[in-house]
Structures are given as structure tokens and as C-alpha cells.
Design a protein around this motif. Sequence first.
Motif, mmCIF file in Angstrom:
data_model
loop_
_atom_site.group_PDB
_atom_site.id
_atom_site.type_symbol
_atom_site.label_atom_id
_atom_site.label_comp_id
_atom_site.label_asym_id
_atom_site.label_seq_id
_atom_site.Cartn_x
_atom_site.Cartn_y
_atom_site.Cartn_z
ATOM 1 N N VAL A 1 -0.169 -9.066 7.568
ATOM 2 C CA VAL A 1 -0.544 -8.565 6.240
ATOM 3 C C VAL A 1 0.058 -7.187 6.001
ATOM 4 O O VAL A 1 0.103 -6.343 6.902
ATOM 5 C CB VAL A 1 -2.082 -8.509 6.098
ATOM 6 C CG1 VAL A 1 -2.499 -7.788 4.817
ATOM 7 C CG2 VAL A 1 -2.660 -9.917 6.114
ATOM 8 N N HIS A 2 0.520 -6.961 4.785
ATOM 9 C CA HIS A 2 0.997 -5.655 4.344
ATOM 10 C C HIS A 2 0.305 -5.298 3.033
ATOM 11 O O HIS A 2 -0.047 -6.188 2.254
ATOM 12 C CB HIS A 2 2.511 -5.661 4.106
ATOM 13 C CG HIS A 2 3.315 -5.908 5.342
ATOM 14 N ND1 HIS A 2 3.510 -7.174 5.853
ATOM 15 C CD2 HIS A 2 3.982 -5.060 6.163
ATOM 16 C CE1 HIS A 2 4.261 -7.092 6.941
ATOM 17 N NE2 HIS A 2 4.559 -5.819 7.150
ATOM 18 N N ILE B 1 4.702 1.011 1.588
ATOM 19 C CA ILE B 1 4.242 -0.193 2.288
ATOM 20 C C ILE B 1 3.552 0.228 3.578
ATOM 21 O O ILE B 1 4.048 1.084 4.309
ATOM 22 C CB ILE B 1 5.417 -1.115 2.635
ATOM 23 C CG1 ILE B 1 5.998 -1.752 1.379
ATOM 24 C CG2 ILE B 1 4.980 -2.211 3.598
ATOM 25 C CD1 ILE B 1 7.205 -2.614 1.658
ATOM 26 N N ALA B 2 2.402 -0.387 3.858
ATOM 27 C CA ALA B 2 1.713 -0.164 5.137
ATOM 28 C C ALA B 2 1.381 -1.515 5.761
ATOM 29 O O ALA B 2 0.915 -2.432 5.088
ATOM 30 C CB ALA B 2 0.443 0.651 4.930
ATOM 31 N N GLY B 3 1.632 -1.664 7.045
ATOM 32 C CA GLY B 3 1.314 -2.902 7.750
ATOM 33 C C GLY B 3 1.998 -2.892 9.124
ATOM 34 O O GLY B 3 2.733 -1.980 9.440
ATOM 35 N N THR B 4 1.674 -3.832 10.005
ATOM 36 C CA THR B 4 1.144 -5.129 9.662
ATOM 37 C C THR B 4 0.034 -5.499 10.635
ATOM 38 O O THR B 4 -0.206 -4.788 11.607
ATOM 39 C CB THR B 4 2.267 -6.176 9.708
ATOM 40 O OG1 THR B 4 1.783 -7.468 9.386
ATOM 41 C CG2 THR B 4 2.936 -6.230 11.052
ATOM 42 N N THR B 5 -0.623 -6.628 10.356
ATOM 43 C CA THR B 5 -1.641 -7.166 11.257
ATOM 44 C C THR B 5 -1.031 -8.292 12.093
ATOM 45 O O THR B 5 0.097 -8.708 11.865
ATOM 46 C CB THR B 5 -2.829 -7.720 10.455
ATOM 47 O OG1 THR B 5 -2.349 -8.757 9.582
ATOM 48 C CG2 THR B 5 -3.462 -6.616 9.609
ATOM 49 N N ASP B 6 -1.800 -8.793 13.031
ATOM 50 C CA ASP B 6 -1.319 -9.889 13.882
ATOM 51 C C ASP B 6 -2.537 -10.693 14.324
ATOM 52 O O ASP B 6 -3.070 -10.484 15.406
ATOM 53 C CB ASP B 6 -0.565 -9.337 15.078
ATOM 54 C CG ASP B 6 0.087 -10.434 15.916
ATOM 55 O OD1 ASP B 6 0.135 -11.582 15.432
ATOM 56 O OD2 ASP B 6 0.516 -10.144 17.042
ATOM 57 N N THR C 1 -8.758 -3.727 4.941
ATOM 58 C CA THR C 1 -9.574 -2.592 5.391
ATOM 59 C C THR C 1 -9.058 -2.033 6.710
ATOM 60 O O THR C 1 -9.013 -0.812 6.916
ATOM 61 C CB THR C 1 -11.043 -3.019 5.547
ATOM 62 O OG1 THR C 1 -11.522 -3.503 4.287
ATOM 63 C CG2 THR C 1 -11.912 -1.851 5.995
ATOM 64 N N PHE C 2 -8.640 -2.916 7.624
ATOM 65 C CA PHE C 2 -8.108 -2.482 8.915
ATOM 66 C C PHE C 2 -6.885 -1.587 8.724
ATOM 67 O O PHE C 2 -6.776 -0.514 9.337
ATOM 68 C CB PHE C 2 -7.740 -3.696 9.771
ATOM 69 C CG PHE C 2 -6.911 -3.354 10.980
ATOM 70 C CD1 PHE C 2 -7.486 -2.771 12.098
ATOM 71 C CD2 PHE C 2 -5.530 -3.597 10.989
ATOM 72 C CE1 PHE C 2 -6.717 -2.453 13.210
ATOM 73 C CE2 PHE C 2 -4.757 -3.278 12.085
ATOM 74 C CZ PHE C 2 -5.357 -2.703 13.209
ATOM 75 N N ILE C 3 -5.960 -2.016 7.862
ATOM 76 C CA ILE C 3 -4.751 -1.221 7.625
ATOM 77 C C ILE C 3 -5.112 0.131 7.006
ATOM 78 O O ILE C 3 -4.577 1.178 7.400
ATOM 79 C CB ILE C 3 -3.766 -1.987 6.724
ATOM 80 C CG1 ILE C 3 -3.272 -3.253 7.439
ATOM 81 C CG2 ILE C 3 -2.581 -1.107 6.347
ATOM 82 C CD1 ILE C 3 -2.413 -4.152 6.575
ATOM 83 N N LEU C 4 -6.037 0.142 6.046
ATOM 84 C CA LEU C 4 -6.442 1.398 5.407
ATOM 85 C C LEU C 4 -7.053 2.367 6.413
ATOM 86 O O LEU C 4 -6.792 3.574 6.375
ATOM 87 C CB LEU C 4 -7.443 1.116 4.281
ATOM 88 C CG LEU C 4 -6.877 0.474 3.011
ATOM 89 C CD1 LEU C 4 -8.009 0.117 2.049
ATOM 90 C CD2 LEU C 4 -5.888 1.411 2.329
ATOM 91 N N GLU C 5 -7.868 1.852 7.327
ATOM 92 C CA GLU C 5 -8.504 2.706 8.331
ATOM 93 C C GLU C 5 -7.459 3.291 9.284
ATOM 94 O O GLU C 5 -7.557 4.463 9.678
ATOM 95 C CB GLU C 5 -9.554 1.906 9.115
ATOM 96 C CG GLU C 5 -10.799 1.560 8.319
ATOM 97 C CD GLU C 5 -11.540 2.799 7.833
ATOM 98 O OE1 GLU C 5 -11.647 3.772 8.610
ATOM 99 O OE2 GLU C 5 -11.985 2.809 6.672
ATOM 100 N N GLU C 6 -6.462 2.499 9.653
ATOM 101 C CA GLU C 6 -5.421 3.001 10.540
ATOM 102 C C GLU C 6 -4.566 4.057 9.844
ATOM 103 O O GLU C 6 -4.183 5.065 10.438
ATOM 104 C CB GLU C 6 -4.529 1.843 11.024
ATOM 105 C CG GLU C 6 -5.242 0.829 11.904
ATOM 106 C CD GLU C 6 -5.760 1.437 13.203
ATOM 107 O OE1 GLU C 6 -5.170 2.425 13.683
ATOM 108 O OE2 GLU C 6 -6.752 0.927 13.733
ATOM 109 N N VAL C 7 -4.288 3.820 8.576
ATOM 110 C CA VAL C 7 -3.511 4.789 7.795
ATOM 111 C C VAL C 7 -4.267 6.105 7.679
ATOM 112 O O VAL C 7 -3.690 7.198 7.797
ATOM 113 C CB VAL C 7 -3.202 4.217 6.395
ATOM 114 C CG1 VAL C 7 -2.712 5.313 5.451
ATOM 115 C CG2 VAL C 7 -2.167 3.098 6.489
#
Length: 536
Positions: free
Chosen positions: A310-311, A346-351, A368-374
Motif C-alpha cells: 500500500v502507498h 508518496i509514502a509506502g509501502t506495506t507487506d 494508519t500504519f504508514i502515517l504513524e511511521e511517517v
Amino acid sequence: MATIFKKFAITGVTGTLGAGLAAYYLLKEESDFRWKTVKAQQAIKKTKRPLPPRSEQITSLQNQSFDVVIIGGGATGAGCALDSVTRGLRTALIEADDFASGTSSRSTKLIHGGVRYLQKAIMQLDYEQYKMVKEALHERANMLNSAPHLAHPLPIMLPVYQWWQIPYFWFGIKMYDVVAGSKTVKGSYYLSKKNALELFPMLRGDKLVGAIVYYDGQQDDARMNLAIALTAARHGATVVNHVTVTSLIKDKNGSGKEVITGVNVRDEITGKEWRVPTKCVINATGPFTDSIRKMDNPTIKEICCPSSGVHIVLPGYYSPDQMGLLDPQTSDGRVIFFLPWQRQTIAGTTDLPCKVTHNPKPTEDEITFILEEVKNYLNPDVEVRRGDVMSAWSGIRPLVSDPNKPDTQSLARNHIVHVSDSGLVTIAGGKWTTYRAMAQETIDAAVKHCNLKPERGCQTDGLLIEGAHGWTPTMYIRLVQDFGLECEVAQHLAKSYGDKAFAVAKLASLTGKEILNFFNIQEIDSFIRKFCNEPM
């Protein structure tokens, strides 16, 4: 003291000789690459045809037999079509939806060798990982040279928050440059805390001790995919979209063995169905690999292990215009990229494991996971809000277990090429950057196992992609001068269409003087497709 000076002198001479030899081999490698490019252009210098409309492509698919039929119009499938047709094989590329409609348009937009894979190669003394990185770095250079209008170098910052990590990361990134050799985009370098914050002011400054900057490539993935398919069509391949393969056709050969001799297809626009005879069928369907394999043999064990990547897209003020960011230590152990993209971020990605669907959608948890990491890497003044997410997408990464090996539980780190008993050639796994090398290996396997007779060997290493032949970085200025376009519009056309931008601008100008200036960037492409009959 004399002994010490003598040692330094010997070391200096040795170092100079070593550097000289290294320079010789690097320059030789670069010269070989340029010579390959010239040879690739000369070997297939025959007159290229005008791009036929879809109706003519459908007629060709209905009335001809082929050496190779490729199922799947993503990056790998389009790459296979280009490799096949430039070897002189009669080639057809069939896509059920639209070109780049799946995973190939839902990537991180990076052309990279894989910094983290090199780290594993060094730490674990894994030669296979090293070879994978070496190949990807070669292909990175090839893509940047073959399609300069669609790909460009991008500096990526690796922030460092502990002093001991500076030499560790610096050594790893320098090894990345060394492995790339003459294919290095630009040399990596160290930044002090002050300079890092000047270049990336949104970065969290507390505890920051410095940063390492290295270079990879960035591409317009959807347009790159389309350009490869158009190049294949330009060289004579039959390239069709919205046509579904409904089944494989098998007949017995001279020794009584059942082999694939064609495919049954359906035009999803008209509903018409017909048979397409061929000597070889290549399965390049990404996440849908197993559905085609089961057409060949319903009892086989599935090898595709789909993973959701996901991005999200955030406003442009979240990142500098010309600098990306790499978070090497996320909470789940995966790296996250934070990259400028078309004036946005662009921010990502998940796996995460997922089911194979035609239109995968990101879950709220993944966003939400990407936002928290950012949030962990940005200055507290930059409030990371859910409402700032402008869009999000999910691409299904087709991780595969190798059917060529008895232990099918372990996932292939790179890609696999498998030929079934009936001759179905499957290419699965891999990544965007190595699409050309994957296609070369696939066509090599097809030639070997399906008794094909190509006129020449692989021609795609150094082959220029549609739009690249007459492109220059300042070409957009001529568009401004000749057509009176706004600078931003001219730059968009030049980057999207390369040297075809003049034809696009000329055709569009027929509908009214300076009409393009009244469109914003997002509306231009849909307008052009309407009037230019571009198969998208």
C-alpha cells in the motif's frame, strides 16, 4: 620513521595501480554498454510501422498465427513482447484489462537495486543476493538510458540518529556505489545535521546526528509500461487490451505428447470469441499466475503468495521537491520510502498477505500504519493528519515459491521461470526494475523449450523506448516557443510523451489555438487520449 614512509609509499603505489585498474574496467564496462546500445539500434534498423489502431490489432489477432503469445500486459508481459518481436519472432501480447492496470502502475515509482538486499548479501555472505543487486543496478542504468523522459535520478536521504550508525550506513551505501560500478547514477555522500535539515527541513531534528544521501532512479511506472508496449507494437507485435484468454488449446505432437498449440480468447468490448494458434504461450500475469497455470493443469499446487503493498499520497509540502527519504527501521522491520512525486508526496509501502483481486483496496489499518511511521521521522511542527491523505492504492506483489525446486515452501527472492510439461512458460515474481532481464530470460527459455527459430539474439539491452529517440532535457522549451504553451504544460508533455510531444501538441492545437493552456495537468492526459487514439 623511514620505514613508515616506505610503507606509505608502497601503499600509495599499490593504491594508484588498483585505482588505475578499477578505472580501466569501469570505463571498459561503460564503453561496452554504449556499444551494445548502438548494436541494438542497428540490428533492428528496419523501418518501423505506424502504430495501428486497436481494430487493426484485433484483426491481426483473429487472422494470424504466432510464434509467441504472451498473456498479461504489465511490465513483464510488455517486456517479453518487446524482447520477442525484436528477435524476429511473430509476437502477440494479450491483456484482459488495460496495460499497467494492475501491480505495474501501483509501485513505489522507484528504479532501484535494493539497498536492503545488499545489506543482507554482505552480512550473510549471500552470493545470490549480491547477484540480484548487481543485475538490478545494471537494469537501473538501462532504464534511465532507454527512457530518459520517463525516468530520472533521485537523491534519497537516510537520516542517522546514533553516531555509531554513521560509519555503518556510510560503508553500506558506498558498497552500493561500488557494486554499481560505472552504472552508478551519482556518488553517495555524508551530510552534517545542519546540512541535512537545510535540504529536508521537515525532518525531525532532535537526536539527529547526520545523514547519508544516495541515488536511485524514479519513473512514471504506468507510462513506462505503456511505452514498452507501444515500442513492441511499433516493431511489429500485435498488442491488444481488453481481450481475455478463456482457455488453452492442446494437441498431441508427433510423439503423442499433449502440448499447447494456441489459446481461446474473448474480446471484452464486442463479446466475440476466437482461437489464436501459436507455438508458445507465456504466462506473465503477475498475481493471476496460478489461474493461467490451472488452465494448463487443474491439479497443480499454487505457487503465488500475494502480498499487499500500500502507498498513500500526501500534499507536496510534506517533502522537498527533489529529495526522498528512506526509513530503514520501521516497527515491522520493513523499509518505508517517502518520495516527491508530481508535486505531491508518496509514502509506502506495506507487506501483508492478501487475497488476489482485480481491484485491491488499501485498508484503514494499512493507511494508519504508514502515517504513524511517517510521523516518527517528521518535525513535530508538521502535523500528520488522516485528512491529508489525498489518495491511496494497493498493489499486489506476486511473491512465488519456485516449482523448479522440491522445497516449494520457501519463497523465491527474485523471480522464477518455469516450463510445464505441455510447454506453458511461466514468468513470476521479480520487480519492476528487472523487467527487461526477466523478459530476456523468459524468451530464452521459450526459444529453448518450444523449438522457436528467432532471427537474432536479445536486442533490448540498450534499446531506446518509444519517445526517447529525440528527447532532450530542454525539449520543452521548443514546445513553448512553437505552440505557445505554458511552461508547466510543455514540461508535462515532454516528460510524458518524449519526442512524440510535438505530434501531440500539434494534434491538440487543431481544436483551437492555445487550448492546452486552459487545462490543468490532471485533465491534459484524458483530453489527449480522446483525440490521439492512444491505446490506453
